[in-house]
Every structure is written in structure tokens, then in C-alpha cells.
Design a protein around this motif. Sequence first.
Motif, PDB file in Angstrom:
ATOM      1  N   GLU A  31       0.832  -1.199   0.000  1.00 13.38           N
ATOM      2  CA  GLU A  31       0.000   0.000   0.000  1.00 13.38           C
ATOM      3  C   GLU A  31       0.865   1.246   0.000  1.00 13.38           C
ATOM      4  O   GLU A  31       2.071   1.180   0.246  1.00 13.38           O
ATOM      5  N   LEU A  32       0.211   2.352  -0.320  1.00 12.36           N
ATOM      6  CA  LEU A  32       0.873   3.656  -0.353  1.00 12.36           C
ATOM      7  C   LEU A  32       0.188   4.540   0.681  1.00 12.36           C
ATOM      8  O   LEU A  32      -1.030   4.692   0.661  1.00 12.36           O
ATOM      9  N   LEU A  33       0.995   5.098   1.573  1.00  8.20           N
ATOM     10  CA  LEU A  33       0.432   5.887   2.665  1.00  8.20           C
ATOM     11  C   LEU A  33       0.943   7.317   2.600  1.00  8.20           C
ATOM     12  O   LEU A  33       2.096   7.551   2.218  1.00  8.20           O
ATOM     13  N   PRO A  34       0.110   8.273   2.991  1.00 11.18           N
ATOM     14  CA  PRO A  34       0.644   9.626   3.158  1.00 11.18           C
ATOM     15  C   PRO A  34       1.671   9.622   4.280  1.00 11.18           C
ATOM     16  O   PRO A  34       1.638   8.752   5.157  1.00 11.18           O
ATOM     17  N   ARG A  68       5.423  10.113   0.314  1.00 12.36           N
ATOM     18  CA  ARG A  68       4.597   8.942   0.560  1.00 12.36           C
ATOM     19  C   ARG A  68       5.446   7.847   1.209  1.00 12.36           C
ATOM     20  O   ARG A  68       6.661   7.806   1.013  1.00 12.36           O
ATOM     21  N   ILE A  69       4.768   6.993   1.965  1.00 16.51           N
ATOM     22  CA  ILE A  69       5.431   5.817   2.514  1.00 16.51           C
ATOM     23  C   ILE A  69       4.916   4.611   1.743  1.00 16.51           C
ATOM     24  O   ILE A  69       3.707   4.326   1.744  1.00 16.51           O
ATOM     25  N   VAL A  70       5.822   3.956   1.061  1.00 15.73           N
ATOM     26  CA  VAL A  70       5.482   2.751   0.303  1.00 15.73           C
ATOM     27  C   VAL A  70       5.660   1.554   1.231  1.00 15.73           C
ATOM     28  O   VAL A  70       6.765   1.316   1.723  1.00 15.73           O
ATOM     29  N   ILE A  71       4.584   0.853   1.513  1.00 17.52           N
ATOM     30  CA  ILE A  71       4.697  -0.357   2.337  1.00 17.52           C
ATOM     31  C   ILE A  71       5.052  -1.507   1.399  1.00 17.52           C
ATOM     32  O   ILE A  71       4.270  -1.881   0.520  1.00 17.52           O
ATOM     33  N   ALA A  72       6.257  -2.033   1.596  1.00 19.81           N
ATOM     34  CA  ALA A  72       6.782  -3.056   0.696  1.00 19.81           C
ATOM     35  C   ALA A  72       7.047  -4.348   1.457  1.00 19.81           C
ATOM     36  O   ALA A  72       7.296  -4.331   2.670  1.00 19.81           O
TER      37      ALA A  72
END
Lengths: 173, 144
Positions: A54-57, A103-107
Motif C-alpha cells: 500500500e501507499l500511505l501519506p 509517501r510511505i510505500v509499504i513493501a
Amino acid sequence: METGETDRSDRILAEVKRRKAADRWVQADAETRNLVVFALNGDLYAFDSAEVRELLPCGTITFVPGCPDVIKGIINVRGDIESVLNLHRIMELPPSEPTRASRIVIAVNGGIRSGILVDAVVDVVAAPADGVKRPLSTLDKAVRQFAVGGETLYEGRYVTLLDVGKIFGGIGV
Amino acid sequence: MNRQKTAAGGALPEIRIMMFPFMDIRIGVDMEQIAEILDLAAARERRLDLHFFHETFFPDQDAGWRSPAALLLRGGDHLPAVVVETPQEIDAAVPLDAIHPMPALVTAACPRSPVWAAALPDDGRPVILVDLYRLLSTQRRHRK
């Protein structure tokens, strides 16, 4: 004294881990050629979307004392704690403070999950299989070590594909 | 000060912590580790073996204390005290379900850290849980 008290922390942590054991790793999506294109220090990079959850602010990141600066801190993601990596520092790019576009990319890779802070997410695109070329020889060495298949083009600009596993491996897992 | 609640089966439904500010975050310490909270002057009068919390993480920096307090550790005679900012909250209950292991990459990056977990209280802001005995062990290693 110390051993006994330290055992207590270990015991509490073991109990916490046991309670959480049932849970959270989301199975990887089916293999796709979709790329999450993002900006970092004015250049474009991408992760394979199969490794992105997911991509988070970019909200508040809690600093963890004693961590090297490749780790920006931790965040609360709907009641779970995720680490946030400082990709600028990992790739030896000039430092940058988060902005509204960040953005914070959850990987996820190899059972490890983490957030990765990027300057902006530009697009999610399907890259043609034959569109990926070997990395430019001029690519910075510090970046090249995290590059995976090579480079592709997005609206006429080079996009370097990064390997989440190599980034995580650089932290020591 | 044994306020630990224990279920019939021995499992811990919650721990109780004290919280103090450090830089712009909150640090939590298990109350079971604390025998006494003193102001710094009183701790100096008692000639306690004082260790400054920030020195573990920033040994060359001045902490710029606003209102320091000394946490005398539990567990026997001649125990050291750890100097921190005056706690904002004492004896706060934290259910075990609100305690989270540090993410794998954090653990990998700092394997001998005195940080052992994070708590997520109702306000959603993580509290960094620190084991003060491990903190002192870390300081001793740094001094060698």
C-alpha cells in the motif's frame, strides 16, 4: 539482577509475539509487470507492484533511539507498527525532509515488511516486458547496487527499477 | 510497588509503565524496574550512581534538561539511577495487545538495543519501550 530483569522483558516480548503469530503477512499478489513509479531526489525509480502492499501519506514518523539513520523510524499503520526506511540515506542521496507530496510505500520481500519513504509517488504503470533495458552505465554506483532488472521509460524519462530485497538486505536481514 | 496484574494462568494481561519525553518522542519504562523516582538534587545528595539516559544514544551531546528526575532501579543494593526528563505519566496500564515487537528491520539494524518493543496507546502515537537494565549494559559496553 540484570539477567532476571532482562528475562522479564524477553518473556513479555515472547508473549506479545505469540499473540501476534497468527496474522499479518499478506500473501503476495500474483506476479505482474506493474510498476509503482516514484520520485526521489528529482529522479524516477520504481518498485515491482508485486512487492508493494500500500501507499500511505507521510504522517508522523516516530524516531527510534539508537537506530542508524537508514531507518527513519516507526509508524502506526492501523494498529500495527511498521518501520520506515530512509531511502535517501540508503542510496547515499542528499538528505530531504518529507513534504506533503511524500509517501510511505509499504513493501514486502522475503517475509519482511517495511515502509520506504519516497519524495512522491508518480504513477502505477504497466511496463512492457521488452521495455526494460540494462541500467545506464552512468548510474550512480550507490544506486546501481539496489537496481534490479534495469531501466525503463516513463513519459520519456528513465526509471530505475529497484529491488526491495536488496534494500532490505542492505539493512542487515 | 508491585502493581503487576497477573491472570490465573500466569499470563500477563497488561504491564504498567511510566512515560517520559525524550527529544520529540515518548519513552516508556516498565514500572517493575523502578524502585523510586527522585528529583536530581535528592539523587545527588544520596550519592547515587547516576547514568544519563541520553548518553546511550547521543554520548557527545548535551541533553538540555528541562526538569530532570532520577529513576532508582529496583533489584538490590547499590543500584544505579537513570536520569531522565520528569515523567509525564506514571503507572499507566498498557495491555499486552497494545505492545508490538520492533519491526524486523529495526531489530536487524540495532540488535543489542535497549529498545525492546513499542506500545500503541489509545492516542495512536507509538511509545518506545526501553529496558533500563539493558540501557545500563549498553552504556557499560560503550565505556569499555
